[in-house]
Design an enzyme around this catalytic site. Structure first.
Site, PDB file in Angstrom:
ATOM      1  N   TRP A 188       7.176   4.808   0.160  1.00 31.72           N
ATOM      2  CA  TRP A 188       6.143   3.587  -0.115  1.00 31.72           C
ATOM      3  C   TRP A 188       7.153   2.645  -1.211  1.00 31.72           C
ATOM      4  O   TRP A 188       8.357   2.415  -2.004  1.00 31.72           O
ATOM      5  CB  TRP A 188       5.802   4.262  -1.602  1.00 31.72           C
ATOM      6  CG  TRP A 188       4.272   2.493  -2.299  1.00 31.72           C
ATOM      7  CD1 TRP A 188       3.672   2.296  -1.400  1.00 31.72           C
ATOM      8  CD2 TRP A 188       4.739   1.823  -3.234  1.00 31.72           C
ATOM      9  NE1 TRP A 188       3.101   0.626  -2.273  1.00 31.72           N
ATOM     10  CE2 TRP A 188       4.077   0.663  -3.082  1.00 31.72           C
ATOM     11  CE3 TRP A 188       5.459   2.747  -4.024  1.00 31.72           C
ATOM     12  CZ2 TRP A 188       4.246   0.256  -4.344  1.00 31.72           C
ATOM     13  CZ3 TRP A 188       5.610   1.414  -5.653  1.00 31.72           C
ATOM     14  CH2 TRP A 188       5.141  -0.323  -5.240  1.00 31.72           C
ATOM     15  N   GLU A 229       3.564   5.198   3.030  1.00 28.34           N
ATOM     16  CA  GLU A 229       2.125   4.914   2.453  1.00 28.34           C
ATOM     17  C   GLU A 229       2.328   3.775   2.332  1.00 28.34           C
ATOM     18  O   GLU A 229       2.435   2.832   1.531  1.00 28.34           O
ATOM     19  CB  GLU A 229       2.576   5.054   0.878  1.00 28.34           C
ATOM     20  CG  GLU A 229       1.600   5.936   0.036  1.00 28.34           C
ATOM     21  CD  GLU A 229       1.959   5.427  -1.220  1.00 28.34           C
ATOM     22  OE1 GLU A 229       2.905   6.117  -2.156  1.00 28.34           O
ATOM     23  OE2 GLU A 229       0.798   5.529  -1.859  1.00 28.34           O
ATOM     24  N   LYS A 231      -0.400   0.316   1.394  1.00 26.80           N
ATOM     25  CA  LYS A 231      -1.115  -0.579  -0.568  1.00 26.80           C
ATOM     26  C   LYS A 231      -1.844  -1.441   0.443  1.00 26.80           C
ATOM     27  O   LYS A 231      -1.706  -2.212   1.256  1.00 26.80           O
ATOM     28  CB  LYS A 231      -0.516  -0.364  -0.873  1.00 26.80           C
ATOM     29  CG  LYS A 231      -0.982  -0.823  -2.353  1.00 26.80           C
ATOM     30  CD  LYS A 231       0.362  -0.568  -3.357  1.00 26.80           C
ATOM     31  CE  LYS A 231      -0.047  -0.724  -4.920  1.00 26.80           C
ATOM     32  NZ  LYS A 231       0.547  -0.530  -5.697  1.00 26.80           N
ATOM     33  N   ASP A 262      -3.382   6.675  -0.286  1.00 26.04           N
ATOM     34  CA  ASP A 262      -3.401   6.658  -1.564  1.00 26.04           C
ATOM     35  C   ASP A 262      -4.894   6.327  -1.593  1.00 26.04           C
ATOM     36  O   ASP A 262      -5.420   5.041  -1.943  1.00 26.04           O
ATOM     37  CB  ASP A 262      -2.350   5.655  -2.045  1.00 26.04           C
ATOM     38  CG  ASP A 262      -2.000   5.756  -3.591  1.00 26.04           C
ATOM     39  OD1 ASP A 262      -3.107   5.832  -4.522  1.00 26.04           O
ATOM     40  OD2 ASP A 262      -1.602   6.061  -4.256  1.00 26.04           O
ATOM     41  N   HIS A 265      -5.090   2.834  -2.571  1.00 34.62           N
ATOM     42  CA  HIS A 265      -4.628   1.490  -2.221  1.00 34.62           C
ATOM     43  C   HIS A 265      -5.574   0.994  -0.646  1.00 34.62           C
ATOM     44  O   HIS A 265      -5.159   0.766  -0.052  1.00 34.62           O
ATOM     45  CB  HIS A 265      -3.557   2.268  -1.547  1.00 34.62           C
ATOM     46  CG  HIS A 265      -2.069   2.405  -2.332  1.00 34.62           C
ATOM     47  ND1 HIS A 265      -1.216   2.763  -2.489  1.00 34.62           N
ATOM     48  CD2 HIS A 265      -2.987   2.464  -3.573  1.00 34.62           C
ATOM     49  CE1 HIS A 265      -0.240   3.019  -3.056  1.00 34.62           C
ATOM     50  NE2 HIS A 265      -1.409   2.903  -4.202  1.00 34.62           N
ATOM     51  N   HIS A 289      -2.234  10.824  -1.928  1.00 37.95           N
ATOM     52  CA  HIS A 289      -2.050  10.311  -3.028  1.00 37.95           C
ATOM     53  C   HIS A 289      -3.350  10.867  -4.103  1.00 37.95           C
ATOM     54  O   HIS A 289      -3.472   9.426  -3.753  1.00 37.95           O
ATOM     55  CB  HIS A 289      -1.158   9.663  -3.008  1.00 37.95           C
ATOM     56  CG  HIS A 289       0.204   9.346  -3.084  1.00 37.95           C
ATOM     57  ND1 HIS A 289       1.253   8.538  -3.442  1.00 37.95           N
ATOM     58  CD2 HIS A 289       1.086  10.463  -2.875  1.00 37.95           C
ATOM     59  CE1 HIS A 289       2.300   9.241  -2.788  1.00 37.95           C
ATOM     60  NE2 HIS A 289       1.912  10.445  -3.323  1.00 37.95           N
ATOM     61  N   ASP A 297      -5.815  -1.076  -9.007  1.00 36.64           N
ATOM     62  CA  ASP A 297      -4.855   0.137  -8.455  1.00 36.64           C
ATOM     63  C   ASP A 297      -4.992   1.345  -9.905  1.00 36.64           C
ATOM     64  O   ASP A 297      -3.225   0.613  -9.935  1.00 36.64           O
ATOM     65  CB  ASP A 297      -3.885   0.250  -7.984  1.00 36.64           C
ATOM     66  CG  ASP A 297      -2.713   1.617  -6.653  1.00 36.64           C
ATOM     67  OD1 ASP A 297      -3.412   2.230  -7.113  1.00 36.64           O
ATOM     68  OD2 ASP A 297      -2.012   1.083  -7.122  1.00 36.64           O
ATOM     69  N   ASP A 299      -4.688   3.775 -11.378  1.00 33.97           N
ATOM     70  CA  ASP A 299      -3.752   5.384 -11.436  1.00 33.97           C
ATOM     71  C   ASP A 299      -4.182   6.171 -12.378  1.00 33.97           C
ATOM     72  O   ASP A 299      -3.379   6.672 -13.205  1.00 33.97           O
ATOM     73  CB  ASP A 299      -2.363   5.473 -11.266  1.00 33.97           C
ATOM     74  CG  ASP A 299      -2.337   4.559  -9.873  1.00 33.97           C
ATOM     75  OD1 ASP A 299      -2.076   5.578  -8.840  1.00 33.97           O
ATOM     76  OD2 ASP A 299      -1.195   3.997 -10.172  1.00 33.97           O
ATOM     77  N   ASP A 329      -1.551  11.079  -8.062  1.00 34.71           N
ATOM     78  CA  ASP A 329      -1.228   9.853  -8.087  1.00 34.71           C
ATOM     79  C   ASP A 329      -1.381   9.311  -9.011  1.00 34.71           C
ATOM     80  O   ASP A 329      -2.361   8.855  -8.720  1.00 34.71           O
ATOM     81  CB  ASP A 329      -0.398   9.221  -6.930  1.00 34.71           C
ATOM     82  CG  ASP A 329       0.051   8.042  -7.095  1.00 34.71           C
ATOM     83  OD1 ASP A 329       0.873   7.840  -8.378  1.00 34.71           O
ATOM     84  OD2 ASP A 329       0.956   6.872  -6.658  1.00 34.71           O
TER      85      ASP A 329
HETATM   86  C1  RNT Z   1       2.387   2.992  -5.691  1.00 32.35           C
HETATM   87  C2  RNT Z   1       1.624   4.027  -4.564  1.00 32.35           C
HETATM   88  C3  RNT Z   1       3.330   5.212  -4.961  1.00 32.35           C
HETATM   89  C4  RNT Z   1       3.814   4.799  -6.369  1.00 32.35           C
HETATM   90  C5  RNT Z   1       4.297   6.949  -7.170  1.00 32.35           C
HETATM   91  C6  RNT Z   1       5.095   6.586  -8.267  1.00 32.35           C
HETATM   92  O1  RNT Z   1       1.318   1.944  -5.827  1.00 32.35           O
HETATM   93  O2  RNT Z   1       1.146   4.817  -4.948  1.00 32.35           O
HETATM   94  O3  RNT Z   1       3.080   6.030  -4.176  1.00 32.35           O
HETATM   95  O4  RNT Z   1       2.380   5.861  -7.664  1.00 32.35           O
HETATM   96  O5  RNT Z   1       5.922   6.294  -5.913  1.00 32.35           O
HETATM   97 ZN    ZN Z   2       0.629   6.593  -3.983  1.00 27.89          ZN
END
Ligand code: RNT
Ligand code: ZN
Length: 424
Positions: A188, A229, A231, A262, A265, A289, A297, A299, A329
């Site tokens: 990523w 990955e 986004k 993810d 994302h 993720h 985003d 998390d 994640d």
């Molecule tokens: C970032 C991505 C990525 C990170 C990690 C730490 O937006 O989601 O995967 O969160 O690699």
């Molecule tokens: Zn991620």
């Protein structure tokens, strides 16, 4: 929780599910075979161990909060993770990042890392009987300060990051080889523009070329798989993300690598769950993720909400569990980090259990007969079946605390271990 009560409730639950033709024992046997790739970065707010006390910087991702007791060393991170694992049923994996190397106190730059810098992680993983996954680290570094890495206009900067990603593949392959369990190495990158770009194509062309150079060497898929990955946006990259979902979807399909989805994302009204069946038809596999975006985003630690259940349902309904690598994640620094791991991982497992307890066959049958009334009626009745009794029994069977019982252990660990760190 009282063992006899758990067992009695489980027997009643078996009957309740039996009425729908669901084999509860088969469901928990399958659940125990699903590994979750638990992310290292919840343990230290994405800090890593390149330099003492390093903090997450740039890359458009943000850890917020200052709950005391975060892991400051590799040993502390391992100790915390082992504590979390002891409270989670089943056998799982640990996902590392390139910045979590064990450099013995001597700085090693990202393009210079080697498998030997991760040997102590591999030894530890072997010792506790888990597999490892890996991620190259394209943030928190001076060469990422412009907001561009693999798509940077300067070829020297691109080469640096290409060397890093190649090094990470070698490390991932070594993890997979030594542990006898396929390692997924994820890419990523944060590359993007804050404001309206003049050139959307150029950076994507450069990213494409960089990725092809990184993946040029074939690695045995039994020991190692590559994942990419995408986004939608990041902080400071609100207007344009080089590695968008469409870019990586095209890349993963044309190069036959794994696509990482993810949950944070995409546009807030899009569901990652729906993308599983669509992309699985064209990619050799998926890395997920599993995360929880709150308005952006962010998390957050995953909770047992509708979206998490939808993701788990789609994983199970696909019938292709072996092609779906379930990773987590999230990183919340405002609560106990061991608890965050435990809560989030137990939640994805609960969601998977609920999905495994679904009489999918029956639902598909009524759907094929266009009996949408019965489909809706069944889906709604299923929601109140006693899955929690099955979950408690599963915890009991795996020797981990059921119900809230794990929480006391985390509080004890906090008082005995984490609190001492804060005052040290
Ligand atoms: C970032 C991505 C990525 C990170 C990690 C730490 O937006 O989601 O995967 O969160 O690699
Ligand atoms: Zn991620």
């Amino acid at each position: 929780m009282d063992e006899n009560h758990i067992k009695a409730a489980y027997e009643l639950a078996k009957d309740a599910y039996g009425a729908y033709g669901v084999d509860v024992e088969a469901a928990i046997a399958r659940l125990s075979q699903i590994p979750i790739s638990i992310h290292c970065w919840q343990g230290d707010d994405v800090g890593g161990f390149e330099t003492a006390g390093a903090a997450l910087s740039c890359g458009g991702i943000q850890s917020t909060g200052n709950y005391p007791g975060k892991a400051r060393t590799i040993e502390e991170l391992r100790q915390d993770f082992e504590k979390a694992l002891s409270l989670i049923p089943g056998r799982h994996r640990f996902a590392l990042h390139g910045s979590y190397l064990d450099n013995g106190g001597v700085f090693v730059d990202r393009d210079q890392i080697e498998p030997r810098h991760f040997q102590s992680w591999i030894d530890w993983a072997k010792h506790i009987g888990i597999g490892l996954d890996f991620n190259s680290t394209f943030f928190s570094h001076p060469k990422a300060a412009d907001g561009f890495t693999l798509s940077h206009p300067d070829p020297a900067i691109r080469e640096f990051w290409i060397a890093h990603a190649i090094a990470c593949r070698k490390i991932g392959a070594e993890m997979g080889r030594q542990l006898g369990s396929t390692t997924v190495t994820n890419i990523w990158i944060p590359d993007g523009y804050k404001d309206i770009p003049a050139d959307r194509l150029g950076p994507r062309q450069r990213l494409l070329e960089s990725l092809d150079k990184i993946l040029a060497e074939r690695i045995d898929p039994k020991i190692h798989l590559d994942a990419v990955e995408g986004k939608l946006f990041g902080i400071g990259a609100e207007s344009y993300t080089v590695g968008s979902h469409e870019f990586y979807l095209g890349y993963a399909v044309s190069r036959q690598v794994l696509l990482t989805l993810d949950a944070g994302h995409f546009h807030p009204t899009e569901s990652m769950a729906d993308k599983i069946s669509a992309t699985l038809l064209f990619c050799p596999g998926l890395m997920l993720h599993v995360s929880r975006p709150v308005r952006w985003d962010s998390d957050h630690v995953i909770v047992l909400d509708d979206e998490l259940q939808a993701i788990a349902r789609e994983i199970v309904r696909s019938g292709q569990l072996e092609k779906i690598h379930i990773g987590l994640d999230f990183f919340d620094a405002s609560i106990n980090r061991v608890a965050a791991w435990v809560i989030g991982t137990r939640n994805i497992l609960k969601a998977l259990l609920i999905a495994l307890l679904e009489p999918t066959h029956k639902l598909k049958e009524v759907e094929r007969q266009f009996d949408y009334t019965q489909r809706l009626a069944m889906l709604e009745e299923l929601k109140t079946l006693p899955w929690a009794a099955v979950w408690d029994y599963y915890c009991l069977q795996k020797g981990v605390p059921a119900g809230m019982d794990w929480f006391g252990e985390v509080k004890c660990y906090e008082a005995g271990v984490l609190a001492k760190r804060a005052s040290a």
